[in-house]
Motif scaffolding. Structure first.
Motif, PDB file in Angstrom:
ATOM      1  N   LEU A  76       0.835  -1.202   0.000  1.00 40.43           N
ATOM      2  CA  LEU A  76       0.000   0.000   0.000  1.00 40.43           C
ATOM      3  C   LEU A  76       0.868   1.249   0.000  1.00 40.43           C
ATOM      4  O   LEU A  76       0.703   2.144  -0.839  1.00 40.43           O
ATOM      5  N   CYS A  80       1.408   3.896  -3.230  1.00 39.67           N
ATOM      6  CA  CYS A  80       0.988   5.292  -3.089  1.00 39.67           C
ATOM      7  C   CYS A  80       2.187   6.226  -3.251  1.00 39.67           C
ATOM      8  O   CYS A  80       2.092   7.256  -3.921  1.00 39.67           O
ATOM      9  N   TYR A  83       2.978   6.521  -6.869  1.00 38.93           N
ATOM     10  CA  TYR A  83       2.039   7.411  -7.552  1.00 38.93           C
ATOM     11  C   TYR A  83       2.398   8.867  -7.288  1.00 38.93           C
ATOM     12  O   TYR A  83       2.409   9.697  -8.209  1.00 38.93           O
ATOM     13  N   LEU A  84       2.708   9.180  -6.013  1.00 40.30           N
ATOM     14  CA  LEU A  84       2.989  10.572  -5.647  1.00 40.30           C
ATOM     15  C   LEU A  84       4.263  11.078  -6.323  1.00 40.30           C
ATOM     16  O   LEU A  84       4.311  12.209  -6.814  1.00 40.30           O
ATOM     17  N   GLU A  87       3.440  11.621  -9.949  1.00 41.66           N
ATOM     18  CA  GLU A  87       2.620  12.814 -10.117  1.00 41.66           C
ATOM     19  C   GLU A  87       3.481  14.073 -10.019  1.00 41.66           C
ATOM     20  O   GLU A  87       3.352  14.996 -10.838  1.00 41.66           O
ATOM     21  N   ARG A  95       5.660  22.083 -15.887  1.00 42.98           N
ATOM     22  CA  ARG A  95       6.081  23.452 -15.597  1.00 42.98           C
ATOM     23  C   ARG A  95       7.304  23.847 -16.417  1.00 42.98           C
ATOM     24  O   ARG A  95       7.673  25.006 -16.453  1.00 42.98           O
ATOM     25  N   ARG A 100      11.393  25.468 -10.563  1.00 41.51           N
ATOM     26  CA  ARG A 100      12.018  24.954  -9.359  1.00 41.51           C
ATOM     27  C   ARG A 100      11.395  23.614  -8.994  1.00 41.51           C
ATOM     28  O   ARG A 100      10.216  23.377  -9.197  1.00 41.51           O
ATOM     29  N   ARG A 101      12.230  22.787  -8.408  1.00 37.73           N
ATOM     30  CA  ARG A 101      11.716  21.501  -7.963  1.00 37.73           C
ATOM     31  C   ARG A 101      10.685  21.715  -6.863  1.00 37.73           C
ATOM     32  O   ARG A 101      10.844  22.543  -5.980  1.00 37.73           O
ATOM     33  N   HIS A 102       9.612  20.951  -6.955  1.00 40.50           N
ATOM     34  CA  HIS A 102       8.598  21.059  -5.920  1.00 40.50           C
ATOM     35  C   HIS A 102       8.693  19.854  -4.997  1.00 40.50           C
ATOM     36  O   HIS A 102       8.662  18.722  -5.443  1.00 40.50           O
ATOM     37  N   VAL A 103       8.822  20.123  -3.712  1.00 42.17           N
ATOM     38  CA  VAL A 103       8.916  19.033  -2.761  1.00 42.17           C
ATOM     39  C   VAL A 103       7.661  19.044  -1.916  1.00 42.17           C
ATOM     40  O   VAL A 103       7.344  20.045  -1.295  1.00 42.17           O
ATOM     41  N   ARG A 104       6.955  17.962  -1.939  1.00 42.98           N
ATOM     42  CA  ARG A 104       5.758  17.917  -1.115  1.00 42.98           C
ATOM     43  C   ARG A 104       6.091  17.509   0.296  1.00 42.98           C
ATOM     44  O   ARG A 104       6.852  16.603   0.488  1.00 42.98           O
TER      45      ARG A 104
ATOM     46  N   PHE B  30      18.300  18.943  -1.562  1.00 43.14           N
ATOM     47  CA  PHE B  30      17.301  17.880  -1.658  1.00 43.14           C
ATOM     48  C   PHE B  30      17.969  16.516  -1.559  1.00 43.14           C
ATOM     49  O   PHE B  30      17.532  15.641  -0.813  1.00 43.14           O
ATOM     50  N   LEU B  72      12.375  18.090   5.001  1.00 37.50           N
ATOM     51  CA  LEU B  72      11.784  18.238   3.661  1.00 37.50           C
ATOM     52  C   LEU B  72      10.875  19.464   3.620  1.00 37.50           C
ATOM     53  O   LEU B  72      10.867  20.225   2.645  1.00 37.50           O
ATOM     54  N   ARG B  76      11.105  22.876   1.430  1.00 34.70           N
ATOM     55  CA  ARG B  76      10.046  23.382   0.565  1.00 34.70           C
ATOM     56  C   ARG B  76       9.853  24.878   0.799  1.00 34.70           C
ATOM     57  O   ARG B  76       9.642  25.649  -0.133  1.00 34.70           O
ATOM     58  N   ASP B  79      12.593  26.594  -0.876  1.00 29.27           N
ATOM     59  CA  ASP B  79      12.419  26.537  -2.318  1.00 29.27           C
ATOM     60  C   ASP B  79      11.587  27.700  -2.834  1.00 29.27           C
ATOM     61  O   ASP B  79      11.860  28.261  -3.880  1.00 29.27           O
ATOM     62  N   GLU B 179      -0.652  22.455  -2.964  1.00 32.29           N
ATOM     63  CA  GLU B 179      -1.255  21.953  -4.189  1.00 32.29           C
ATOM     64  C   GLU B 179      -2.313  20.931  -3.814  1.00 32.29           C
ATOM     65  O   GLU B 179      -2.171  20.238  -2.809  1.00 32.29           O
ATOM     66  N   ILE B 184      -5.139   9.565  -4.353  1.00 29.82           N
ATOM     67  CA  ILE B 184      -4.391   8.422  -3.847  1.00 29.82           C
ATOM     68  C   ILE B 184      -3.918   8.657  -2.414  1.00 29.82           C
ATOM     69  O   ILE B 184      -3.989   7.780  -1.557  1.00 29.82           O
ATOM     70  N   LEU B 185      -3.482   9.898  -2.142  1.00 28.46           N
ATOM     71  CA  LEU B 185      -3.012  10.211  -0.789  1.00 28.46           C
ATOM     72  C   LEU B 185      -4.160  10.041   0.205  1.00 28.46           C
ATOM     73  O   LEU B 185      -3.959   9.574   1.334  1.00 28.46           O
ATOM     74  N   LEU B 188      -4.551   6.430   0.936  1.00 36.78           N
ATOM     75  CA  LEU B 188      -3.471   5.991   1.823  1.00 36.78           C
ATOM     76  C   LEU B 188      -3.771   6.394   3.269  1.00 36.78           C
ATOM     77  O   LEU B 188      -3.630   5.580   4.191  1.00 36.78           O
ATOM     78  N   LEU B 192      -4.219   3.858   6.296  1.00 39.62           N
ATOM     79  CA  LEU B 192      -3.106   3.759   7.251  1.00 39.62           C
ATOM     80  C   LEU B 192      -3.390   4.362   8.619  1.00 39.62           C
ATOM     81  O   LEU B 192      -2.807   3.944   9.612  1.00 39.62           O
ATOM     82  N   LEU B 230      -0.954  16.426   5.108  1.00 38.00           N
ATOM     83  CA  LEU B 230      -0.561  16.487   3.695  1.00 38.00           C
ATOM     84  C   LEU B 230      -1.757  16.212   2.792  1.00 38.00           C
ATOM     85  O   LEU B 230      -1.891  16.798   1.718  1.00 38.00           O
TER      86      LEU B 230
END
Lengths: 104, 311
Positions: A76, A80, A83-84, A87, A95, A100-104, B30, B72, B76, B79, B179, B184-185, B188, B192, B230
Protein backbone atom coordinates in the motif's frame (compact mmCIF):
# COMPACT_ATOMS: atom_id res chain seq x y z
CA UNK A 1 17.61 -29.11 7.06
CA UNK A 2 14.01 -30.16 6.57
CA UNK A 3 11.96 -29.56 3.43
CA UNK A 4 10.26 -26.46 4.84
CA UNK A 5 13.65 -24.88 5.56
CA UNK A 6 14.80 -25.62 2.01
CA UNK A 7 11.61 -24.10 0.63
CA UNK A 8 12.07 -21.09 2.89
CA UNK A 9 15.63 -20.62 1.67
CA UNK A 10 14.60 -20.89 -1.99
CA UNK A 11 11.83 -18.33 -1.51
CA UNK A 12 14.07 -15.84 0.30
CA UNK A 13 16.69 -16.27 -2.45
CA UNK A 14 14.06 -15.57 -5.12
CA UNK A 15 13.03 -12.49 -3.13
CA UNK A 16 16.63 -11.29 -2.95
CA UNK A 17 16.92 -11.80 -6.73
CA UNK A 18 13.93 -9.51 -7.31
CA UNK A 19 15.43 -6.90 -4.98
CA UNK A 20 18.70 -7.01 -6.92
CA UNK A 21 16.78 -6.69 -10.19
CA UNK A 22 14.91 -3.67 -8.81
CA UNK A 23 18.14 -2.06 -7.65
CA UNK A 24 19.80 -2.64 -11.04
CA UNK A 25 16.74 -1.05 -12.65
CA UNK A 26 16.95 1.93 -10.32
CA UNK A 27 20.57 2.52 -11.25
CA UNK A 28 20.50 1.66 -14.96
CA UNK A 29 17.17 2.97 -16.29
CA UNK A 30 17.14 6.45 -17.82
CA UNK A 31 14.38 8.47 -16.09
CA UNK A 32 12.17 8.72 -13.02
CA UNK A 33 9.13 6.93 -14.42
CA UNK A 34 10.95 3.87 -15.75
CA UNK A 35 12.97 3.67 -12.55
CA UNK A 36 9.78 3.75 -10.49
CA UNK A 37 8.38 0.98 -12.67
CA UNK A 38 11.37 -1.26 -12.06
CA UNK A 39 11.73 -0.46 -8.38
CA UNK A 40 8.13 -0.86 -7.25
CA UNK A 41 7.37 -4.01 -9.20
CA UNK A 42 10.55 -5.83 -8.38
CA UNK A 43 10.71 -4.81 -4.73
CA UNK A 44 7.09 -5.61 -4.00
CA UNK A 45 7.43 -9.10 -5.47
CA UNK A 46 10.78 -9.49 -3.71
CA UNK A 47 9.34 -8.49 -0.35
CA UNK A 48 6.42 -10.88 -0.90
CA UNK A 49 8.77 -13.82 -1.51
CA UNK A 50 10.94 -12.92 1.50
CA UNK A 51 7.88 -12.62 3.77
CA UNK A 52 6.51 -15.95 2.51
CA UNK A 53 9.89 -17.60 2.96
CA UNK A 54 10.32 -16.24 6.49
CA UNK A 55 6.75 -17.12 7.48
CA UNK A 56 7.68 -20.78 6.95
CA UNK A 57 10.17 -20.31 9.81
CA UNK A 58 7.84 -18.36 12.11
CA UNK A 59 7.94 -19.67 15.66
CA UNK A 60 4.42 -18.73 16.66
CA UNK A 61 1.09 -17.73 15.18
CA UNK A 62 1.60 -14.15 16.39
CA UNK A 63 4.95 -13.95 14.61
CA UNK A 64 3.35 -15.35 11.44
CA UNK A 65 0.56 -12.78 11.56
CA UNK A 66 3.01 -9.91 12.07
CA UNK A 67 5.01 -11.11 9.06
CA UNK A 68 1.92 -11.48 6.86
CA UNK A 69 0.71 -8.00 7.89
CA UNK A 70 3.98 -6.47 6.71
CA UNK A 71 3.52 -7.20 3.03
CA UNK A 72 0.12 -5.56 2.38
CA UNK A 73 1.18 -2.50 4.39
CA UNK A 74 4.40 -2.16 2.38
CA UNK A 75 2.46 -2.74 -0.87
CA UNK A 76 0.00 0.00 0.00
CA UNK A 77 2.66 2.49 1.08
CA UNK A 78 4.98 1.84 -1.85
CA UNK A 79 2.27 2.02 -4.52
CA UNK A 80 0.99 5.29 -3.09
CA UNK A 81 4.52 6.69 -2.77
CA UNK A 82 5.18 5.61 -6.38
CA UNK A 83 2.04 7.41 -7.55
CA UNK A 84 2.99 10.57 -5.65
CA UNK A 85 6.54 10.62 -7.03
CA UNK A 86 5.20 10.05 -10.55
CA UNK A 87 2.62 12.81 -10.12
CA UNK A 88 5.26 15.25 -8.84
CA UNK A 89 7.45 14.36 -11.83
CA UNK A 90 4.60 15.01 -14.27
CA UNK A 91 3.74 18.35 -12.64
CA UNK A 92 7.38 19.37 -12.77
CA UNK A 93 7.78 18.43 -16.42
CA UNK A 94 4.61 20.38 -17.27
CA UNK A 95 6.08 23.45 -15.60
CA UNK A 96 9.10 23.21 -17.85
CA UNK A 97 12.73 22.48 -17.23
CA UNK A 98 13.47 25.88 -15.68
CA UNK A 99 10.90 25.50 -12.90
CA UNK A 100 12.02 24.95 -9.36
CA UNK A 101 11.72 21.50 -7.96
CA UNK A 102 8.60 21.06 -5.92
CA UNK A 103 8.92 19.03 -2.76
CA UNK A 104 5.76 17.92 -1.12
CA UNK B 1 30.13 -12.84 16.87
CA UNK B 2 30.48 -15.00 13.80
CA UNK B 3 32.19 -14.03 10.58
CA UNK B 4 29.11 -13.34 8.47
CA UNK B 5 27.58 -10.87 10.94
CA UNK B 6 30.97 -9.19 11.25
CA UNK B 7 30.89 -8.50 7.50
CA UNK B 8 27.37 -7.09 7.82
CA UNK B 9 28.44 -4.85 10.72
CA UNK B 10 31.51 -3.60 8.87
CA UNK B 11 29.45 -2.80 5.75
CA UNK B 12 26.87 -1.01 7.91
CA UNK B 13 29.48 1.05 9.77
CA UNK B 14 31.29 1.92 6.54
CA UNK B 15 28.04 2.96 4.84
CA UNK B 16 27.11 5.17 7.82
CA UNK B 17 30.42 7.05 7.70
CA UNK B 18 30.21 7.35 3.89
CA UNK B 19 26.61 8.64 4.00
CA UNK B 20 27.42 11.13 6.78
CA UNK B 21 30.31 12.50 4.76
CA UNK B 22 28.25 12.68 1.54
CA UNK B 23 25.25 14.39 3.08
CA UNK B 24 27.42 17.04 4.72
CA UNK B 25 29.37 17.81 1.56
CA UNK B 26 26.58 17.72 -1.05
CA UNK B 27 25.57 21.13 -2.33
CA UNK B 28 22.13 19.90 -3.49
CA UNK B 29 20.01 20.21 -0.35
CA UNK B 30 17.30 17.88 -1.66
CA UNK B 31 19.79 15.07 -2.23
CA UNK B 32 21.34 15.75 1.16
CA UNK B 33 17.90 15.45 2.77
CA UNK B 34 17.22 12.12 1.08
CA UNK B 35 20.61 10.87 2.22
CA UNK B 36 19.83 12.10 5.75
CA UNK B 37 16.69 9.93 5.82
CA UNK B 38 18.60 6.93 4.46
CA UNK B 39 21.27 7.61 7.10
CA UNK B 40 18.58 7.51 9.82
CA UNK B 41 17.20 4.18 8.59
CA UNK B 42 20.69 2.62 8.47
CA UNK B 43 21.50 4.09 11.89
CA UNK B 44 18.43 2.40 13.35
CA UNK B 45 19.69 -0.88 11.83
CA UNK B 46 22.99 -0.24 13.60
CA UNK B 47 21.12 0.18 16.90
CA UNK B 48 19.39 -3.16 16.26
CA UNK B 49 22.82 -4.73 15.75
CA UNK B 50 23.95 -3.17 19.05
CA UNK B 51 21.00 -4.88 20.79
CA UNK B 52 19.22 -1.62 21.52
CA UNK B 53 15.80 -2.06 19.87
CA UNK B 54 14.29 0.81 21.90
CA UNK B 55 16.77 3.28 20.47
CA UNK B 56 16.35 1.70 17.03
CA UNK B 57 12.59 2.29 17.12
CA UNK B 58 13.06 5.89 18.25
CA UNK B 59 15.72 6.53 15.60
CA UNK B 60 13.60 5.08 12.79
CA UNK B 61 10.42 6.89 13.85
CA UNK B 62 11.80 10.22 15.08
CA UNK B 63 15.30 10.50 13.60
CA UNK B 64 14.51 9.29 10.10
CA UNK B 65 10.73 9.71 9.89
CA UNK B 66 9.55 12.85 11.66
CA UNK B 67 12.84 14.76 11.38
CA UNK B 68 13.08 13.78 7.71
CA UNK B 69 9.60 15.18 7.10
CA UNK B 70 10.53 18.36 9.00
CA UNK B 71 13.67 18.87 6.94
CA UNK B 72 11.78 18.24 3.66
CA UNK B 73 9.18 20.77 4.77
CA UNK B 74 11.86 23.33 5.64
CA UNK B 75 13.39 22.72 2.22
CA UNK B 76 10.05 23.38 0.57
CA UNK B 77 9.77 26.71 2.37
CA UNK B 78 13.31 27.57 1.24
CA UNK B 79 12.42 26.54 -2.32
CA UNK B 80 9.64 29.08 -2.52
CA UNK B 81 12.12 31.87 -1.85
CA UNK B 82 14.31 31.10 -4.81
CA UNK B 83 17.63 29.55 -5.59
CA UNK B 84 19.75 31.89 -3.48
CA UNK B 85 19.60 29.72 -0.40
CA UNK B 86 21.23 26.64 -1.79
CA UNK B 87 24.90 25.93 -1.79
CA UNK B 88 26.18 29.07 -0.16
CA UNK B 89 29.29 28.22 1.80
CA UNK B 90 29.09 29.61 5.33
CA UNK B 91 31.60 32.37 6.08
CA UNK B 92 33.36 32.17 9.40
CA UNK B 93 32.29 35.13 11.54
CA UNK B 94 32.56 35.69 15.29
CA UNK B 95 29.24 34.08 16.42
CA UNK B 96 29.88 31.03 14.24
CA UNK B 97 33.43 30.78 15.54
CA UNK B 98 32.19 30.93 19.15
CA UNK B 99 29.50 28.32 18.34
CA UNK B 100 32.02 26.02 16.69
CA UNK B 101 34.43 26.35 19.63
CA UNK B 102 31.63 25.61 22.11
CA UNK B 103 30.58 22.48 20.20
CA UNK B 104 34.19 21.31 19.91
CA UNK B 105 34.71 22.00 23.61
CA UNK B 106 31.63 19.96 24.46
CA UNK B 107 32.93 17.13 22.27
CA UNK B 108 36.33 17.25 23.99
CA UNK B 109 34.61 17.26 27.41
CA UNK B 110 32.52 14.18 26.50
CA UNK B 111 35.60 12.42 25.19
CA UNK B 112 37.46 13.28 28.40
CA UNK B 113 34.62 12.02 30.60
CA UNK B 114 34.54 8.70 28.72
CA UNK B 115 38.33 8.35 29.01
CA UNK B 116 38.29 9.19 32.72
CA UNK B 117 35.95 6.31 33.60
CA UNK B 118 37.65 3.74 35.84
CA UNK B 119 39.21 0.93 33.76
CA UNK B 120 37.01 -2.13 33.42
CA UNK B 121 33.90 -0.23 34.56
CA UNK B 122 30.82 -2.13 33.40
CA UNK B 123 28.35 0.73 33.48
CA UNK B 124 25.23 0.92 35.60
CA UNK B 125 23.62 -2.24 34.21
CA UNK B 126 24.09 -4.32 37.37
CA UNK B 127 22.64 -1.52 39.55
CA UNK B 128 19.71 -1.23 37.12
CA UNK B 129 19.13 -4.98 37.17
CA UNK B 130 19.20 -4.98 40.98
CA UNK B 131 16.61 -2.17 41.16
CA UNK B 132 14.29 -3.62 38.48
CA UNK B 133 11.89 -5.41 40.89
CA UNK B 134 11.11 -2.04 42.51
CA UNK B 135 10.60 -0.14 39.23
CA UNK B 136 7.03 -1.21 38.41
CA UNK B 137 7.90 -2.34 34.86
CA UNK B 138 9.88 -5.17 33.26
CA UNK B 139 11.61 -3.27 30.46
CA UNK B 140 14.84 -1.78 31.88
CA UNK B 141 14.81 1.06 29.33
CA UNK B 142 11.37 2.24 30.43
CA UNK B 143 12.39 1.80 34.08
CA UNK B 144 15.43 4.03 33.53
CA UNK B 145 13.57 6.67 31.51
CA UNK B 146 10.46 7.01 33.65
CA UNK B 147 11.60 5.92 37.10
CA UNK B 148 15.35 5.89 37.81
CA UNK B 149 16.09 9.08 35.91
CA UNK B 150 12.62 10.54 35.50
CA UNK B 151 14.06 14.03 35.92
CA UNK B 152 15.86 13.79 32.56
CA UNK B 153 12.72 12.67 30.78
CA UNK B 154 10.65 15.41 32.42
CA UNK B 155 13.09 18.00 31.09
CA UNK B 156 13.13 16.34 27.64
CA UNK B 157 9.37 16.83 27.43
CA UNK B 158 9.86 20.43 28.54
CA UNK B 159 12.42 20.96 25.76
CA UNK B 160 9.91 19.76 23.16
CA UNK B 161 7.38 22.20 24.59
CA UNK B 162 9.94 24.99 24.26
CA UNK B 163 10.48 24.02 20.61
CA UNK B 164 6.78 24.57 19.91
CA UNK B 165 6.96 27.93 21.72
CA UNK B 166 9.89 28.78 19.47
CA UNK B 167 7.91 27.98 16.32
CA UNK B 168 4.98 30.07 17.52
CA UNK B 169 7.16 32.95 18.67
CA UNK B 170 9.16 33.12 15.46
CA UNK B 171 5.84 33.19 13.61
CA UNK B 172 7.24 30.98 10.87
CA UNK B 173 6.51 32.31 7.44
CA UNK B 174 3.28 31.13 5.83
CA UNK B 175 3.44 28.01 3.73
CA UNK B 176 3.30 28.34 -0.03
CA UNK B 177 -0.23 27.43 -1.16
CA UNK B 178 -0.70 23.71 -0.91
CA UNK B 179 -1.26 21.95 -4.19
CA UNK B 180 -4.43 19.90 -4.25
CA UNK B 181 -3.59 16.45 -2.96
CA UNK B 182 -4.53 13.65 -5.30
CA UNK B 183 -7.11 10.99 -4.45
CA UNK B 184 -4.39 8.42 -3.85
CA UNK B 185 -3.01 10.21 -0.79
CA UNK B 186 -6.55 10.25 0.59
CA UNK B 187 -6.83 6.49 0.11
CA UNK B 188 -3.47 5.99 1.82
CA UNK B 189 -4.53 8.11 4.80
CA UNK B 190 -7.82 6.27 5.16
CA UNK B 191 -6.09 2.89 5.05
CA UNK B 192 -3.11 3.76 7.25
CA UNK B 193 -4.48 6.03 9.98
CA UNK B 194 -6.42 3.37 11.94
CA UNK B 195 -3.52 0.87 12.09
CA UNK B 196 -1.17 3.74 13.01
CA UNK B 197 -3.31 4.67 16.01
CA UNK B 198 -3.43 0.99 17.04
CA UNK B 199 0.34 0.64 16.66
CA UNK B 200 0.92 3.79 18.74
CA UNK B 201 -1.28 2.40 21.51
CA UNK B 202 0.49 -0.94 21.28
CA UNK B 203 3.94 0.67 21.50
CA UNK B 204 2.84 2.66 24.54
CA UNK B 205 1.53 -0.47 26.27
CA UNK B 206 4.46 -2.64 25.18
CA UNK B 207 6.91 -0.13 26.68
CA UNK B 208 6.32 -1.71 30.09
CA UNK B 209 7.71 -5.11 29.14
CA UNK B 210 9.27 -4.85 25.66
CA UNK B 211 10.87 -2.23 23.39
CA UNK B 212 8.51 0.71 22.99
CA UNK B 213 7.20 3.60 25.01
CA UNK B 214 5.82 7.13 24.87
CA UNK B 215 8.33 8.61 22.42
CA UNK B 216 8.03 5.77 19.90
CA UNK B 217 4.23 5.74 20.10
CA UNK B 218 4.14 9.52 19.79
CA UNK B 219 6.30 9.42 16.67
CA UNK B 220 3.92 6.96 14.99
CA UNK B 221 0.89 9.06 15.98
CA UNK B 222 2.62 12.21 14.74
CA UNK B 223 3.46 10.52 11.42
CA UNK B 224 -0.26 9.82 11.04
CA UNK B 225 -1.05 13.46 11.81
CA UNK B 226 1.52 14.72 9.31
CA UNK B 227 0.14 12.36 6.64
CA UNK B 228 -3.35 13.64 7.35
CA UNK B 229 -2.13 17.22 7.09
CA UNK B 230 -0.56 16.49 3.69
CA UNK B 231 -3.79 14.95 2.38
CA UNK B 232 -6.18 17.46 3.93
CA UNK B 233 -4.35 20.52 5.26
CA UNK B 234 -5.53 21.51 8.70
CA UNK B 235 -4.55 24.21 11.11
CA UNK B 236 -3.20 23.73 14.62
CA UNK B 237 -2.72 27.36 15.55
CA UNK B 238 -1.69 28.79 18.89
CA UNK B 239 -5.10 28.28 20.51
CA UNK B 240 -6.16 27.37 24.02
CA UNK B 241 -6.99 23.71 23.33
CA UNK B 242 -3.78 23.08 21.43
CA UNK B 243 -1.72 24.73 24.19
CA UNK B 244 -3.51 22.64 26.78
CA UNK B 245 -2.80 19.34 25.00
CA UNK B 246 0.85 20.27 24.38
CA UNK B 247 1.39 21.08 28.04
CA UNK B 248 -0.61 18.05 29.24
CA UNK B 249 2.21 15.50 29.38
CA UNK B 250 4.59 17.83 31.20
CA UNK B 251 1.82 18.86 33.62
CA UNK B 252 0.88 15.27 34.49
CA UNK B 253 4.55 14.31 34.99
CA UNK B 254 5.20 17.36 37.17
CA UNK B 255 1.97 16.87 39.13
CA UNK B 256 2.86 13.23 39.87
CA UNK B 257 6.28 14.33 41.10
CA UNK B 258 4.93 17.15 43.25
CA UNK B 259 2.13 14.99 44.70
CA UNK B 260 4.66 12.35 45.72
CA UNK B 261 6.81 15.06 47.28
CA UNK B 262 3.93 16.46 49.32
CA UNK B 263 2.84 12.97 50.42
CA UNK B 264 6.15 12.53 52.18
CA UNK B 265 8.28 10.98 49.46
CA UNK B 266 10.84 12.73 47.32
CA UNK B 267 10.23 14.56 44.05
CA UNK B 268 9.62 12.00 41.24
CA UNK B 269 10.53 9.05 43.47
CA UNK B 270 7.83 6.57 42.43
CA UNK B 271 6.59 4.33 45.28
CA UNK B 272 7.10 0.64 44.53
CA UNK B 273 3.44 -0.34 44.85
CA UNK B 274 2.05 2.19 42.39
CA UNK B 275 5.06 2.64 40.10
CA UNK B 276 3.57 0.62 37.21
CA UNK B 277 0.29 2.50 36.95
CA UNK B 278 2.00 5.88 37.52
CA UNK B 279 4.46 5.16 34.69
CA UNK B 280 1.59 4.19 32.36
CA UNK B 281 -0.27 7.37 33.29
CA UNK B 282 2.74 9.62 32.69
CA UNK B 283 3.56 7.86 29.43
CA UNK B 284 0.01 8.09 28.08
CA UNK B 285 -0.13 11.83 28.76
CA UNK B 286 3.39 12.31 27.40
CA UNK B 287 2.59 10.38 24.20
CA UNK B 288 -0.41 12.57 23.38
CA UNK B 289 1.54 15.77 24.05
CA UNK B 290 4.66 14.70 22.16
CA UNK B 291 2.60 13.56 19.15
CA UNK B 292 0.82 16.91 18.92
CA UNK B 293 4.17 18.68 19.45
CA UNK B 294 5.65 16.96 16.38
CA UNK B 295 2.57 17.77 14.31
CA UNK B 296 2.69 21.44 15.36
CA UNK B 297 6.41 21.58 14.55
CA UNK B 298 5.57 20.29 11.07
CA UNK B 299 2.47 22.36 10.37
CA UNK B 300 4.02 25.49 11.84
CA UNK B 301 2.05 28.64 12.20
CA UNK B 302 -0.08 27.92 9.16
CA UNK B 303 -2.60 30.70 9.71
CA UNK B 304 -2.35 31.98 6.15
CA UNK B 305 -2.93 28.51 4.81
CA UNK B 306 -6.09 27.85 6.77
CA UNK B 307 -8.59 29.15 4.25
CA UNK B 308 -7.17 27.19 1.34
CA UNK B 309 -8.42 23.85 2.42
CA UNK B 310 -8.48 21.65 -0.63
CA UNK B 311 -10.85 18.97 0.53
Amino acid sequence: MGPSEWLSMVMVSVGVFFFIAGSVGLIRLPDVLTRLHALTKADNVGLGFIVLGLSLQAGSLLELMKLLLLWPLALLASSCACYLVAEATLLQSRRGPGARRHVR
Amino acid sequence: MSGDTLVLDLVLAGLLVFLAWRLLTLSDLFKATVLFIVFGVLLSLAWVRLNAPDVALAEAAIGAGVTGALVLDALRRLDARGPADEAQPLRLNLPRLVGALLVMGLGAFLLWSVLSLPPGWRGLSSETAAAMPRSGVVNPVTASLLNFRGYDTLLEIAVLMLAVLGVWTLNAEPMPPAEPAGPILDVLVKALLPPMVVVAGYLLWAGGHAPGGAFQGAAVLAAGGILLHLARPFNVANRGVVRLVIGFGFAVFLLVGLTLATLGGRFLELPERHAGILILMIETAAMISIALTFVVLFVGNARDNAGRDTS
